[in-house]
Scaffold this motif. Structure first.
Motif, PDB file in Angstrom:
ATOM      1  N   THR A  23     -16.864 -56.392  -5.651  1.00  0.00           N
ATOM      2  CA  THR A  23     -18.226 -56.092  -6.406  1.00  0.00           C
ATOM      3  C   THR A  23     -18.937 -57.285  -6.458  1.00  0.00           C
ATOM      4  OG1 THR A  23     -17.046 -54.327  -7.787  1.00  0.00           O
ATOM      5  CG2 THR A  23     -19.070 -55.560  -8.539  1.00  0.00           C
ATOM      6  N   CYS A  24     -20.300 -57.221  -6.277  1.00  0.00           N
ATOM      7  CA  CYS A  24     -21.019 -58.273  -6.129  1.00  0.00           C
ATOM      8  C   CYS A  24     -21.490 -58.476  -7.647  1.00  0.00           C
ATOM      9  CB  CYS A  24     -22.260 -58.261  -5.238  1.00  0.00           C
ATOM     10  SG  CYS A  24     -23.512 -59.657  -5.664  1.00  0.00           S
ATOM     11  N   SER A  25     -21.029 -59.668  -8.203  1.00  0.00           N
ATOM     12  CA  SER A  25     -21.311 -59.964  -9.652  1.00  0.00           C
ATOM     13  C   SER A  25     -22.209 -60.916 -10.059  1.00  0.00           C
ATOM     14  CB  SER A  25     -19.916 -60.153 -10.398  1.00  0.00           C
ATOM     15  OG  SER A  25     -19.528 -61.283  -9.916  1.00  0.00           O
ATOM     16  N   ASP A  26     -22.881 -61.730  -9.027  1.00  0.00           N
ATOM     17  CA  ASP A  26     -23.513 -62.864  -9.137  1.00  0.00           C
ATOM     18  C   ASP A  26     -24.421 -63.087  -7.878  1.00  0.00           C
ATOM     19  OD1 ASP A  26     -24.000 -65.777  -8.586  1.00  0.00           O
ATOM     20  OD2 ASP A  26     -23.194 -65.913 -10.546  1.00  0.00           O
ATOM     21  N   LEU A  27     -25.741 -62.915  -7.922  1.00  0.00           N
ATOM     22  CA  LEU A  27     -26.401 -63.115  -6.492  1.00  0.00           C
ATOM     23  C   LEU A  27     -27.611 -64.068  -6.820  1.00  0.00           C
ATOM     24  CD1 LEU A  27     -27.140 -61.564  -3.687  1.00  0.00           C
ATOM     25  CD2 LEU A  27     -28.610 -60.161  -5.123  1.00  0.00           C
ATOM     26  N   SER A  28     -27.768 -64.768  -5.650  1.00  0.00           N
ATOM     27  CA  SER A  28     -29.065 -65.717  -5.508  1.00  0.00           C
ATOM     28  C   SER A  28     -29.328 -65.802  -4.181  1.00  0.00           C
ATOM     29  CB  SER A  28     -28.455 -67.234  -6.050  1.00  0.00           C
ATOM     30  OG  SER A  28     -27.933 -67.948  -4.974  1.00  0.00           O
ATOM     31  N   MET A  29     -30.577 -66.233  -3.919  1.00  0.00           N
ATOM     32  CA  MET A  29     -31.215 -66.547  -2.509  1.00  0.00           C
ATOM     33  C   MET A  29     -30.272 -67.207  -1.792  1.00  0.00           C
ATOM     34  SD  MET A  29     -33.267 -64.537  -2.473  1.00  0.00           S
ATOM     35  CE  MET A  29     -34.874 -64.439  -1.610  1.00  0.00           C
ATOM     36  N   GLY A  30     -29.161 -68.011  -2.336  1.00  0.00           N
ATOM     37  CA  GLY A  30     -28.229 -68.861  -1.493  1.00  0.00           C
ATOM     38  C   GLY A  30     -26.833 -68.425  -1.336  1.00  0.00           C
ATOM     39  N   MET A  76     -25.976 -68.190   5.345  1.00  0.00           N
ATOM     40  CA  MET A  76     -26.155 -69.025   6.292  1.00  0.00           C
ATOM     41  C   MET A  76     -27.344 -68.285   7.230  1.00  0.00           C
ATOM     42  SD  MET A  76     -22.384 -69.631   7.482  1.00  0.00           S
ATOM     43  CE  MET A  76     -22.642 -70.335   9.140  1.00  0.00           C
ATOM     44  N   ARG A  77     -28.367 -69.103   7.635  1.00  0.00           N
ATOM     45  CA  ARG A  77     -29.581 -68.523   8.436  1.00  0.00           C
ATOM     46  C   ARG A  77     -29.959 -67.556   7.978  1.00  0.00           C
ATOM     47  NH1 ARG A  77     -25.006 -69.681  11.414  1.00  0.00           N
ATOM     48  NH2 ARG A  77     -24.730 -67.521  12.047  1.00  0.00           N
ATOM     49  N   LEU A  78     -30.781 -67.113   6.933  1.00  0.00           N
ATOM     50  CA  LEU A  78     -31.408 -65.912   6.600  1.00  0.00           C
ATOM     51  C   LEU A  78     -32.778 -65.769   7.383  1.00  0.00           C
ATOM     52  CD1 LEU A  78     -30.778 -66.383   2.662  1.00  0.00           C
ATOM     53  CD2 LEU A  78     -29.719 -64.776   4.167  1.00  0.00           C
ATOM     54  N   GLU A  79     -32.850 -64.478   7.734  1.00  0.00           N
ATOM     55  CA  GLU A  79     -34.148 -63.870   8.608  1.00  0.00           C
ATOM     56  C   GLU A  79     -34.879 -63.380   7.427  1.00  0.00           C
ATOM     57  OE1 GLU A  79     -34.399 -64.344  11.783  1.00  0.00           O
ATOM     58  OE2 GLU A  79     -32.627 -65.444  11.905  1.00  0.00           O
ATOM     59  N   PRO A  80     -36.174 -63.069   7.861  1.00  0.00           N
ATOM     60  CA  PRO A  80     -37.138 -62.301   6.765  1.00  0.00           C
ATOM     61  C   PRO A  80     -36.601 -61.289   6.131  1.00  0.00           C
ATOM     62  CG  PRO A  80     -38.487 -63.371   8.673  1.00  0.00           C
ATOM     63  CD  PRO A  80     -36.827 -63.571   9.008  1.00  0.00           C
ATOM     64  N   GLN A  81     -35.976 -60.396   7.140  1.00  0.00           N
ATOM     65  CA  GLN A  81     -35.426 -58.917   6.780  1.00  0.00           C
ATOM     66  C   GLN A  81     -34.372 -59.014   5.649  1.00  0.00           C
ATOM     67  OE1 GLN A  81     -33.899 -56.638   9.723  1.00  0.00           O
ATOM     68  NE2 GLN A  81     -33.847 -54.642   8.621  1.00  0.00           N
ATOM     69  N   GLN A  82     -33.422 -60.144   5.958  1.00  0.00           N
ATOM     70  CA  GLN A  82     -32.408 -60.388   4.870  1.00  0.00           C
ATOM     71  C   GLN A  82     -32.959 -60.993   3.549  1.00  0.00           C
ATOM     72  OE1 GLN A  82     -30.611 -62.998   7.891  1.00  0.00           O
ATOM     73  NE2 GLN A  82     -28.716 -61.667   7.876  1.00  0.00           N
ATOM     74  N   LEU A  83     -33.807 -61.775   3.633  1.00  0.00           N
ATOM     75  CA  LEU A  83     -34.766 -62.393   2.644  1.00  0.00           C
ATOM     76  C   LEU A  83     -35.306 -61.190   1.646  1.00  0.00           C
ATOM     77  CD1 LEU A  83     -36.518 -65.551   3.541  1.00  0.00           C
ATOM     78  CD2 LEU A  83     -34.298 -65.404   2.138  1.00  0.00           C
ATOM     79  N   ALA A  84     -35.773 -60.250   2.343  1.00  0.00           N
ATOM     80  CA  ALA A  84     -36.450 -59.008   1.658  1.00  0.00           C
ATOM     81  C   ALA A  84     -35.417 -58.302   0.934  1.00  0.00           C
ATOM     82  CB  ALA A  84     -37.222 -57.981   2.591  1.00  0.00           C
ATOM     83  N   VAL A  85     -34.342 -57.844   1.687  1.00  0.00           N
ATOM     84  CA  VAL A  85     -33.294 -57.357   1.006  1.00  0.00           C
ATOM     85  C   VAL A  85     -32.648 -58.046  -0.217  1.00  0.00           C
ATOM     86  CG1 VAL A  85     -30.904 -56.422   1.288  1.00  0.00           C
ATOM     87  CG2 VAL A  85     -32.563 -55.975   3.016  1.00  0.00           C
ATOM     88  N   LEU A  86     -32.462 -59.250  -0.307  1.00  0.00           N
ATOM     89  CA  LEU A  86     -31.905 -60.026  -1.312  1.00  0.00           C
ATOM     90  C   LEU A  86     -32.927 -59.924  -2.589  1.00  0.00           C
ATOM     91  CD1 LEU A  86     -30.452 -63.228   0.184  1.00  0.00           C
ATOM     92  CD2 LEU A  86     -29.225 -61.493  -0.880  1.00  0.00           C
ATOM     93  N   GLN A  87     -34.293 -60.057  -2.158  1.00  0.00           N
ATOM     94  CA  GLN A  87     -35.420 -60.021  -3.427  1.00  0.00           C
ATOM     95  C   GLN A  87     -35.084 -58.604  -4.058  1.00  0.00           C
ATOM     96  OE1 GLN A  87     -38.613 -61.038  -0.945  1.00  0.00           O
ATOM     97  NE2 GLN A  87     -38.465 -63.182  -1.587  1.00  0.00           N
ATOM     98  N   ARG A  88     -34.986 -57.707  -3.140  1.00  0.00           N
ATOM     99  CA  ARG A  88     -34.975 -56.289  -3.647  1.00  0.00           C
ATOM    100  C   ARG A  88     -33.759 -56.163  -4.619  1.00  0.00           C
ATOM    101  NH1 ARG A  88     -35.924 -53.462   0.833  1.00  0.00           N
ATOM    102  NH2 ARG A  88     -33.426 -53.368   1.393  1.00  0.00           N
ATOM    103  N   TYR A  89     -32.516 -56.448  -4.190  1.00  0.00           N
ATOM    104  CA  TYR A  89     -31.317 -56.622  -5.217  1.00  0.00           C
ATOM    105  C   TYR A  89     -31.466 -57.536  -6.364  1.00  0.00           C
ATOM    106  CZ  TYR A  89     -28.588 -53.596  -2.290  1.00  0.00           C
ATOM    107  OH  TYR A  89     -27.908 -52.436  -1.592  1.00  0.00           O
ATOM    108  N   ALA A  90     -32.169 -58.464  -6.141  1.00  0.00           N
ATOM    109  CA  ALA A  90     -32.338 -59.732  -7.289  1.00  0.00           C
ATOM    110  C   ALA A  90     -33.067 -58.819  -8.332  1.00  0.00           C
ATOM    111  CB  ALA A  90     -32.771 -60.864  -6.859  1.00  0.00           C
ATOM    112  N   SER A  91     -34.083 -58.307  -8.025  1.00  0.00           N
ATOM    113  CA  SER A  91     -34.991 -57.543  -8.992  1.00  0.00           C
ATOM    114  C   SER A  91     -34.301 -56.468  -9.648  1.00  0.00           C
ATOM    115  CB  SER A  91     -36.187 -57.352  -8.119  1.00  0.00           C
ATOM    116  OG  SER A  91     -36.338 -56.106  -7.266  1.00  0.00           O
ATOM    117  N   LYS A  92     -33.311 -55.922  -9.388  1.00  0.00           N
ATOM    118  CA  LYS A  92     -32.670 -54.754  -9.865  1.00  0.00           C
ATOM    119  C   LYS A  92     -32.157 -55.016 -11.203  1.00  0.00           C
ATOM    120  CE  LYS A  92     -31.724 -52.067  -5.555  1.00  0.00           C
ATOM    121  NZ  LYS A  92     -30.700 -51.155  -5.064  1.00  0.00           N
TER     122      LYS A  92
END
Length: 92
Positions: A23-30, A76-92
């Motif tokens: 379970t992902c219990s903590d998320l950041s762009m890093g 490591m090495r985040l691409e634009p598509q991956q950044l978009a997914v992270l932003q979507r999850y981080a805003s939930k």
């Protein structure tokens, strides 16, 4: 370096001993904390997948915790598509 956001959603990692689910219990762009999973080899590279199943992330083990049990992973090495997914999850 990045603000952490508390969350709760299933995620899996494909590590040196095969796939594990937690379970992902903590998320950041890093990175993220994958609770319930111990990938004990520090600096091991793993592939992380979120429930969408369409985007995978390459990450490296940074810390293993016994309480709560889990593994801290750094992206490591985040691409634009991956950044978009992270932003979507981080805003939930």
């Amino acid at each position: 370096a990045f603000p952490r956001i508390a969350c709760r959603f299933p995620a899996s990692a494909d590590g040196p001993r095969g796939p594990v689910r937690g379970t992902c219990s903590d998320l950041s762009m890093g990175g993220l904390f994958l609770e319930g999973v111990s990938i004990t080899s520090a600096s091991t590279q793993v592939t992380v997948e979120f429930p969408t199943g369409r985007v995978t992330f390459h990450a490296q083990v940074r810390r293993v915790s016994q309480e709560p049990k889990g593994t801290g992973l750094q992206f490591m090495r985040l691409e634009p598509q991956q950044l978009a997914v992270l932003q979507r999850y981080a805003s939930k």
